[in-house]
Write an enzyme that holds these catalytic residues in place. Structure first.
Site, PDB file in Angstrom:
ATOM      1  N   GLY A 106      -0.725  -8.319  -2.228  1.00 35.10           N
ATOM      2  CA  GLY A 106       0.295  -7.875  -1.292  1.00 35.10           C
ATOM      3  C   GLY A 106       0.311  -6.388  -1.035  1.00 35.10           C
ATOM      4  N   ASP A 107      -0.665  -5.651  -1.576  1.00 35.27           N
ATOM      5  CA  ASP A 107      -0.713  -4.208  -1.341  1.00 35.27           C
ATOM      6  C   ASP A 107      -2.170  -3.777  -1.371  1.00 35.27           C
ATOM      7  OD1 ASP A 107       0.015  -1.451  -1.125  1.00 35.27           O
ATOM      8  OD2 ASP A 107       1.905  -1.870  -2.115  1.00 35.27           O
ATOM      9  N   ASP A 108      -2.433  -2.481  -1.614  1.00 38.31           N
ATOM     10  CA  ASP A 108      -3.803  -1.980  -1.584  1.00 38.31           C
ATOM     11  C   ASP A 108      -4.677  -2.734  -2.585  1.00 38.31           C
ATOM     12  OD1 ASP A 108      -3.071   0.078   0.263  1.00 38.31           O
ATOM     13  OD2 ASP A 108      -2.293   1.256  -1.407  1.00 38.31           O
TER      14      ASP A 108
END
Length: 466
Positions: free
Chosen positions: A250-252
């Site tokens: 859900g992120d980098d």
């Protein structure tokens, strides 16, 4: 007429061939690793009363096993074997000269009770918890001041069961910053390989103030809407190798960091000599590879190659802000394949997010010598959204051999950047339109090495044809 040549000519050509791969990579390399290394002592977690039913809490069993194995650290080290089963546990510490080995069907489960995760002080380069002022929860698997640690297995699983933490985060019921799945601090000689990591409460793998770290052949998964579940975040660390990984979070997917505003400037511990290669993955909200936004200690000598990102918001992103200070320089990213990506390259010079009111707004970051080479993409909305900082241009940004199938009418949007480009389609924005070759290639990080290799190889072909 054929030209005569000396033994020295031939020797020079052979030397140039021999060293060509090294020239491509500069002085960076990934050391060979042996995840199956033998330790003279080995125990199973079951010998310490652990029960793999997914219900029994095994924190004491892990702690007691590692306490026992500590007596072997000066005798060649030891191995803690985790067999098939579902082993519920709270946070536990590792020791030096240890191999934590998970069997193929072994699953280490993070407890869903926050009391099983101790609260610890913030990192000195951050000055506070990343999400909330004050302290932070310690990672599920933690280590400090360690040497020679291996976390590996037959593709076993470490599952943080992070959904409860994500709910607490969304509901604003947490008093401290969420924990990582693995955090190693001030350690050297780290290998993490051949495992699957699921559902971290926060960032998944976080080496901070470390050196000689390899993360190899791992899969990292979390729902695409899970908050801040970064994959691998090398932070104020050196000589880090990340290779052959699949990440969907859900992120980098990979975020390179080095401290936050005045705390990172004061701690002054850069992140340098980072290799990323053969990375595949997706992220709906963030970037495949990000640098920052916490980069106040400096980031340099990053080489990333053979990357594939799909179904993602951004492929490559640099994030910074007035007040960060520090630098991002000597970055080389090549052989990138993109599919269904919103933005191929993104620079954000006004990211914001400061730890407190004591940062210096006049501490401007230096962003320079960033090279992108051999990038292709299908169904890309924007080729580049490059926003520098007024009176603080991002310098010597170089684009070489980039072909993107872009759907937007305005593929590039650039401000406060300066650089060069060759063979870019759609054509680069005006601040980057000056040609790289022949007059500016030395301004572009690492491209002069490729030119030298090409020249050596051409000369070698001529010599061998005589």
């Amino acid at each position: 007429m054929k030209r005569s040549f000396t033994f020295l000519d031939v020797l020079l050509v052979l030397v140039s061939f021999t060293h060509a791969p090294c020239a491509v990579r500069g002085h960076l390399y990934c050391q060979s690793t042996n995840s199956g290394m033998l330790r003279p002592h080995s125990v199973s977690i079951t010998e310490f009363g652990a029960v793999g039913d997914g219900i029994t809490l095994n924190t004491k069993a892990f702690q007691n096993a590692i306490f026992y194995l500590n007596s072997f650290t000066d005798k060649g080290g030891a191995k803690l074997f985790v067999p098939t089963g579902r082993w519920l546990t709270g946070s536990f510490d590792l020791i030096s000269h240890l191999t934590l080995w998970l069997d193929k069907d072994a699953v280490i489960l993070g407890s869903t009770r926050s009391d099983d995760w101790p609260v610890v002080d913030p990192l000195p380069s951050y000055g506070r918890g990343r999400e909330l002022p004050g302290r932070r929860y310690r990672s599920l698997i933690f280590g400090r001041n360690l040497t020679d640690v291996v976390i590996t297995g037959g593709n076993g699983t470490i599952d943080g069961q992070g959904s409860i933490w994500w709910d607490w985060f969304h509901n604003n019921t947490l008093d401290y910053t969420r924990p990582h799945l693995i955090e190693l601090m001030n350690s050297t000689g780290i290998l993490i390989s051949n495992l699957t990591f699921l559902n971290s409460p926060f960032w998944t793998i976080h080496p901070v103030y470390c050196s000689h770290v390899t993360v190899q052949n791992v899969t990292i998964l979390a729902p695409l809407d899970s908050p801040n579940t970064d994959g691998i975040d090398p932070d104020s660390s050196s000589d880090v190798c990340i290779e052959d990984c699949y990440i969907s979070t859900g992120d980098d997917l990979v975020a390179i960091k080095s401290g936050w505003d005045e705390y990172g400037i004061s701690y002054a511990h850069p992140c340098t000599n980072i290799i990323i290669r053969r990375l595949v993955g997706q992220t709906r909200t963030s970037a495949g590879i990000a640098i920052g936004s916490e980069m106040s200690g400096g980031v340099s000598e990053v080489h990333a190659e053979n990357l594939q990102f799909f179904n993602s918001n951004t492929a490559i992103r640099i994030k910074t802000s007035p007040g960060r200070g520090g630098y991002v320089r000597n970055i080389y990213i090549s052989n990138v394949t993109l599919t269904d990506v919103h933005v191929a390259i993104k620079f954000t010079g006004q990211y914001g997010e400061h730890p407190d009111e004591f940062y210096d707004p006049n501490a401007l970051p230096v962003i320079e010598r960033i090279t992108f080479k051999d990038v292709t993409g299908e169904n890309i909305k924007f080729a580049g959204l490059l926003e520098g900082i007024e009176r603080d241009n991002f310098r010597n940004i170089c684009l070489s051999n980039i072909t993107l199938n872009v759907t937007s009418k305005y593929p590039w949007n650039c401000s406060y950047v300066q650089g060069y480009s060759d063979l870019v389609l759609p054509a680069a924005c005006y601040p980057l339109k000056k040609r790289i070759y022949p007059e500016h290639y030395q301004d572009c990080y690492h491209l002069h090495n490729h030119l030298q290799i090409s020249s050596h190889q051409k000369r070698g072909s001529q010599l061998l044809s005589w």
